[in-house]
Enzyme design. Structure first.
Site, PDB file in Angstrom:
ATOM      1  N   GLY A   1       1.017  -1.179  -0.134  1.00 52.76           N
ATOM      2  CA  GLY A   1       0.004   0.026   0.056  1.00 52.76           C
ATOM      3  C   GLY A   1       0.874   1.226   0.127  1.00 52.76           C
ATOM      4  N   HIS A   2       0.101   2.478  -0.176  1.00 53.18           N
ATOM      5  CA  HIS A   2       0.840   3.659  -0.110  1.00 53.18           C
ATOM      6  C   HIS A   2       1.563   3.794   1.222  1.00 53.18           C
ATOM      7  CE1 HIS A   2      -3.287   4.906   1.248  1.00 53.18           C
ATOM      8  NE2 HIS A   2      -2.533   5.308   2.394  1.00 53.18           N
ATOM      9  N   ASN A   3       2.759   4.860   1.212  1.00 53.37           N
ATOM     10  CA  ASN A   3       3.504   5.142   2.067  1.00 53.37           C
ATOM     11  C   ASN A   3       4.386   3.874   2.982  1.00 53.37           C
ATOM     12  OD1 ASN A   3       2.493   7.570   1.519  1.00 53.37           O
ATOM     13  ND2 ASN A   3       1.327   7.725   3.490  1.00 53.37           N
TER      14      ASN A   3
ATOM     15  N   SER B   1       1.186   2.815   5.143  1.00 52.11           N
ATOM     16  CA  SER B   1       1.926   3.351   6.123  1.00 52.11           C
ATOM     17  C   SER B   1       2.651   2.420   6.914  1.00 52.11           C
ATOM     18  CB  SER B   1       1.285   4.610   6.975  1.00 52.11           C
ATOM     19  OG  SER B   1       0.732   5.606   6.108  1.00 52.11           O
TER      20      SER B   1
END
Length: 355
Positions: A254-256, A274
């Protein structure tokens, strides 16, 4: 070895292979035996080398037709008479070294066409393509892309504006790369998706409002990502995959997310936004991570786990939710015993008679 899409390797003597992988031949074993293939114990022929590490398959040493077998000393008594043995403390690692030497073309997606840039590819005039790059048919290279020498971009792949791909990379068929900076010797297997926006929405009255994702994906040197895996770009930070990390097929990042160096992530793992994984983390298949958790360096997560909280460095966790492995095993043993006692009570009316 049975019919294969890979040609047999350059013939090598057992003496040369033993030196290559740090193994030793038993006294009396013929060092001049030649092999040029690898195979499983039960399918190997006289020109193949096989290996045995798991004692579960020890019985096959008495039956194999292999030209030689890499194994450890504790298994040599199981071998048929006359079978040459290469002894090492780490048979699978030695076998991997032999395989890489005999079949180097099997290490990354194969080139489908001749070297060079296909006339059926679209390469922007503003792209920088170094020498010795192969770009196959129906590839799209957008404005401002930089591709390093020795890289192969396979048929149907797409590299979005401004992306950088390092040297000696292998970008498999149908891969898409957007908003990404990729290091050297990176392997992206067919169908990998890099740099699409992450799953970010916020409640707004009676609807969900999409949040923009303006970060990048940074993939460092020597990373390998398996077929149909996805790596989302960051929201307002970057998604980072550290050097030497290996990611299996069908993994969602996923993002980050920040993944450290030399991590191993097995198939069907889902890593929510994250999450931070330290260096040398190992994750078993079908494991899920809740967003914003941190896993310390060297931690190991068992397969089919759910990681809902931070994991200390060097820890071994598993279960749903994941907790220390010993604690998890004790809890499972206790629950099993309680269930067994309850089943016994339900069959008994309290007077020793069946209910």
């Amino acid at each position: 070895m049975s019919e294969s899409f890979f040609k047999r390797g350059q013939p090598m003597t057992l003496a040369a292979l033993a030196a290559l992988c740090g193994a030793s031949l038993e006294n009396g074993d013929p060092a001049d035996v030649v092999v040029d293939g690898i195979a499983a114990l039960d399918t190997a022929g006289p020109r193949d080398i096989a290996f045995l590490e798991n004692p579960k398959y020890g019985g096959l040493l008495a039956e194999t037709r292999a030209g030689a077998v890499i194994t450890s000393r504790r298994h040599r008594h199981l071998a048929r008479a006359g079978l040459p043995l290469l002894m090492t403390a780490h048979p699978s690692a030695a076998f991997a070294t032999v395989g890489r030497t005999l079949f180097p073309d099997a290490l990354k997606p194969q080139r489908l066409t001749s070297p060079g840039i296909s006339a059926q590819a679209h390469v922007s005039s503003s792209a920088v393509v170094e020498d010795d790059v192969t770009i196959e048919p129906f590839v799209v290279i957008a404005d401002g892309v930089h591709v390093g020498s020795g890289t192969v971009i396979s048929a149907g792949a797409m590299v979005g504006p401004g992306c950088h791909i390092g040297r000696d990379c292998s970008i498999g068929p149908g891969v898409s790369v957007q908003h990404a900076l990729i290091g050297n010797r990176v392997i992206l297997h067919p169908g990998v998706r890099i740099g699409q926006d992450g799953f970010g929405y916020t409640p707004d009255r009676n609807q969900l409002t999409k949040m923009v994702q303006i970060g990048r994906v940074i993939i460092q040197d020597d990373v390998e990502i398996g077929a149909n895996s996805t790596v989302d770009r960051g929201a307002v930070r970057d998604t980072v995959i550290g050097e030497g990390t290996k990611i299996d097929n069908l993994v969602q990042v996923g993002h980050n997310v920040v993944i450290g160096r030399s991590c191993v992530i097995v198939g069907q793992v889902g890593i929510a936004g994250s999450v931070t994984l330290g260096n040398g983390v190992s994750v078993g298949g079908q494991t899920g991570f809740k967003g914003h958790v941190t896993v310390g360096d060297g931690a190991q997560i068992a397969a089919v786990s759910v990681v809902a909280g931070d994991v200390p460095a060097g820890a071994r966790w598993g279960g749903m939710p994941a907790r220390p492995v010993r604690e998890w095993i004790r809890e499972m043993a206790t629950l099993t015993a309680i269930a067994k006692d309850r089943r016994g009570a339900e069959r008994d009316d309290g007077n020793g008679n069946d209910a």
